[in-house]
Design an enzyme around this catalytic site. Sequence first.
Site, PDB file in Angstrom:
ATOM      1  N   CYS A  74       0.865  -1.170   0.000  1.00 34.21           N
ATOM      2  CA  CYS A  74       0.000   0.000   0.000  1.00 34.21           C
ATOM      3  C   CYS A  74       0.907   1.227   0.000  1.00 34.21           C
ATOM      4  CB  CYS A  74      -0.863  -0.037   1.261  1.00 34.21           C
ATOM      5  SG  CYS A  74      -1.854   1.448   1.512  1.00 34.21           S
ATOM      6  N   CYS A 193      -0.471   3.426  -6.579  1.00 34.11           N
ATOM      7  CA  CYS A 193      -1.460   2.954  -5.609  1.00 34.11           C
ATOM      8  C   CYS A 193      -1.763   1.538  -6.065  1.00 34.11           C
ATOM      9  CB  CYS A 193      -2.726   3.806  -5.652  1.00 34.11           C
ATOM     10  SG  CYS A 193      -4.074   3.066  -4.702  1.00 34.11           S
TER      11      CYS A 193
END
Length: 274
Positions: A74, A193
């Site tokens: 992440c 992302c």
Amino acid sequence: MDKAGPIGVFDSGYGGLTVLKELVRTMPQYDFLYLGDNARAPYGPRSFESIYEFTLQGVKHLFEEGCSLVVLACNTASAEALRTIQQKDLPIIAPNKRVLGVLRPTTEEVESYTKSGEIGIMGTQGTVRSRSYVIEIEKFFPEIIVHQQACPMWVSLVENCELEGPGATHYVKKYLEELMSKSAHIDAIFLACTHYPLLYQLIRQEVSPSVGIYSQAEIVAPKLITYLQRHLEIDALCLKNGDLAFLTTDNAETFQEKARLFFGRELQAKRIKL
Ligand code: DGL
């Protein structure tokens, strides 16, 4: 003496599955334990303090489950929480364990993807606000110009399985146009992302073929293999039975259903509380 356990893979929700998939493909002998904090996703619009707090809770939980190595799959967590966890928390809570992120491995490689020397970084508000990509890339490649673009709606599109149709197209176009209006020289776009690769088809359609679009999973997986070759003491703490397990902070059935779509295979998930 620490016992061997699975490699922990953490994300706010489903995005980290894009990284896990590549890890499993390239390191099939290892055991992996995935944790998605679906109940609190998305992280991107949250404050630095919340992202740090939630990420630390996730990491601690994976340690309790027996992981000695945790990968923050992440960018938001890597940008906002990783450094503090590595420098402040780990020495106190688990000096023999390691937490790695996805940001550093990506920044080390960007130069090989651009000819013009101008790149686009598409990420969450948290990642963009932290300026971590700009700062890290500047250290390795000061000549590269980094244009950042926050894409607040993209994680929600993915978390809600809205990967096509007019709504998704509208928001994919919107942020790409904003990015590309910053410079005509951008020739490489990084999907910074881990949720965004699930929108790859749409993104590809909206960008000129002369501009490369890169996901992180292909960059991160070989880096992790090299890391384990260099750190045999950590590798020795990683189980190698090829087992896979999944944890979520939200409904397990929903996770199983959506994760199957993204991950491409049936899986069992267990709900946990952080
Ligand atoms: N997949 C994440 C990332 O790479 C998190 C996105 C979010 O929860 O906002 O940034």
